[in-house]
Scaffold this motif. Sequence first.
Motif: not given
Lengths: 474, 474
Positions: B29-31, B73-76, B417-425, B440-445
């Motif tokens: 999700v994060y390049p 991305s649903p990981h965003f 660093r891992t880049g699996k999910i992306y969030l900001v502080p 996301g539109r496609t973010t699910e449980l």
Amino acid sequence: MDAAEFRRRGKEMVDFVADYQENIEHRRVYPDVEPGYLRSMIPSEAPLEPESYEDVLRDVDRVIMPGVTHWLSPHFYAYYANSTSFPSILADLLSSGIGTIGFTWAANPACSELETVMLDWLGKMLQLPEDFLSETQGQGGGVIQGTASEATLMALLSARLKTVKCVQESDPQRSEADIISKLIAYTSEEAHSSVEKASIIGGVVIRMVPTDEHFSVRAETLEKMVAEDKATGYIPFFFCATLGTTPCCAFDKIDELGPICNAENIWMHIDAAYAGCAFICPEFRPLLNGVEVIWGMSFFNPFSIQQAMHLCFYFFLPLHLFSTSLSPHLSSDSQHWGIPMARRFRSLKLWFVFRMYGLRGLQAFIRKHVELAKTFENLVRGDNNFEICAEVVMGLVCFRLKGSDELNKALLKQITRTGKIYLVPCKLRGRFVLRFVVCGRTTELRHIQEAWKHITELSSELLQNLFDHEGKEN
Amino acid sequence: MDAAEFRRRGKEMVDFVADYQENIEHRRVYPDVEPGYLRSMIPSEAPLEPESYEDVLRDVDRVIMPGVTHWLSPHFYAYYANSTSFPSILADLLSSGIGTIGFTWAANPACSELETVMLDWLGKMLQLPEDFLSETQGQGGGVIQGTASEATLMALLSARLKTVKCVQESDPQRSEADIISKLIAYTSEEAHSSVEKASIIGGVVIRMVPTDEHFSVRAETLEKMVAEDKATGYIPFFFCATLGTTPCCAFDKIDELGPICNAENIWMHIDAAYAGCAFICPEFRPLLNGVEVIWGMSFFNPFSIQQAMHLCFYFFLPLHLFSTSLSPHLSSDSQHWGIPMARRFRSLKLWFVFRMYGLRGLQAFIRKHVELAKTFENLVRGDNNFEICAEVVMGLVCFRLKGSDELNKALLKQITRTGKIYLVPCKLRGRFVLRFVVCGRTTELRHIQEAWKHITELSSELLQNLFDHEGKEN
């Protein structure tokens, strides 16, 4: 709508757009609707439950299309060139599909970086001085602005900030408010209204500089005004030059104005919203001579170059701008190079169009417009009923029927009513003048000839009526 | 590229976008790129001759995609919800295909009129007072602004203009510059930086109002500051309330602030850039109560509602705005309701999305986001190592590891660093806090659960290392 349905509907929409553009010539270019036509054609509130896509698309034909002014029609000769090209539409679709918002580097590195490099490409195509590029010093560079109005506003605000700082350095007790109240900006009497609007937003006085017989601002005139204003306590701080004015595509003499602005510490900004694109052609580049001596900024909005809509470019020198000097609370990200923070991935359009056309293709595109305008000019000159009202430098021809403003207003009214071609007027030295701009990607010689035939037919009718009327009166 | 090739390439691009969105979940999700990565991957200037479309598209994969932060991305989970939907992309494609610029009614009647009616639809969905609609009095109404920053700037400039006029009515000798130098604006200490930026552009002083324990501005605090400033000769003129602050989605108490602003002749503007969309749900509408008593403007930027990018809405009451009062030289066209003059046909997006979702579909979309956020909140509350830092009202959860800021910074660094999910502080009362936004539109449980699992795994490692390290030190 899931991805599978989007594949189907998207392909239908591609065909819809291709059909629209292939047959646009047969549509009435200026719509035959009255203000308020649309409201009664659709419900007064949003539906509670989803509707079908077929219904929505049917309404595009029923409700939208009858009310559209067809900017992409070869019969469209109004405002200024605003061609859009297929590569640009593809890039826009990609941008929508990625759906990113690049307001910081981290928010989308590719978006930030492609924009920087594309503006360097453009800067080189325009042969801008190296200081204006980001690759050389890493501090100059360009950004895409939404519109010319925003670029001018940004320049004026940057100049205001710089001047306030500069004055306070020698007179630390003087308040910002007091300094701003004494600032004075200048622009041509022929400049676009967005310059005046920027001054109003910035809370500064602006004076319109009279132009010479070619509608150009000359050094002598500006110099005199600056001296007058300094004598009465004003602080001249900003001059917005125009290369290619909206009414008649006139060019301020930036090579003689630059040195004065430099000497007087006046920030010179160039608004080349229309003509800027043509400077990628060596034969037009001399009109930009003088950009080397200014320390301000210049701006180009080459709708025709990239054939993409709503991309405006704002080049700046390595000065401390907004970003670092506005306030310690605001970071130095590119989000502060303009009013909005969020940005679409618009540089994709540039990238697609520059590559699919190549510099030579873009030059050919511009030259064709200029050539067609010259053809139209010759047609006008060949008719004794008409006169040319300003030098034809690029794709704009200012002309009118010899005679009264009322006669010309009547002619324009007939043109608009008939809806076969569309053009808008301007005022030059107080006279009502018709503007004929070669705008379209698909405009060919035969369209120009047809347009002229149409105009002369309408004017013959008008002149005949006038003659009959005068005959009766006598 | 002719129409025939556009049909082929356009359909390929539709598939490209559909493929991208269907498989986006499997992308990082994060390049994983460093600043400046792109420049060396492409030529340093535009090509002289046209290149092939295949080459351009190949470079999208090679150059662009590795540097994209995948907002869809649903990981965003960063910034704020910015969903885009397929109907919105189709409308955007149609808008590009029509290629119109609607800066006056005549420039595209359908564009002007659809925008007016769509904003009425939205106003009704939000249950705004009738004065805010154009259909009732024909003078209120809404316009699409490019971004929230522009809407706030417009409101502040309108307020400045109104106040200057008002002061000059009772004191005609007083200069505009003098009045502006005494104007003072207010906003929450938690407000978005664009409010401060607007005040800098407008050349007026701004004060940040301290918030209560829920991060809300209260009447009493504002009242006290206004009294102080009046006592020292300032003219309070503008208050920007926030419904849904950027750091933690707090809500200023507009029902108690409105009457004060009214009494003090302060223009109250509401920035509801994130939370505004949720007011179409009856259960959230009470948060907007109080809008009835303000005489200012309110603003909504419901990214989630219309699932279209870059549409911001600016509602206003039937007051004399910019358009008619700025200057006699500027006309009263809608081009003066904002900074830019040129406008895309953006209301098509609203029309498509409102109709393809229906009000119930849009409400369901918002409720799902809020529900998923509650789920995440419960996961955090169930883990003794973590704490929730602000009330979870909508789709945002502010949380942190119990412990130092350094610990939380280290956790975020690992996440990025891992880049699996992306969030900001963000910072709340000086503390470093992580923001988890359901976007996301496609973010699910399952995405929420995976995200939490990932966060706890990284934090366990961190805590273990810390424990080992402390063990060694002791």
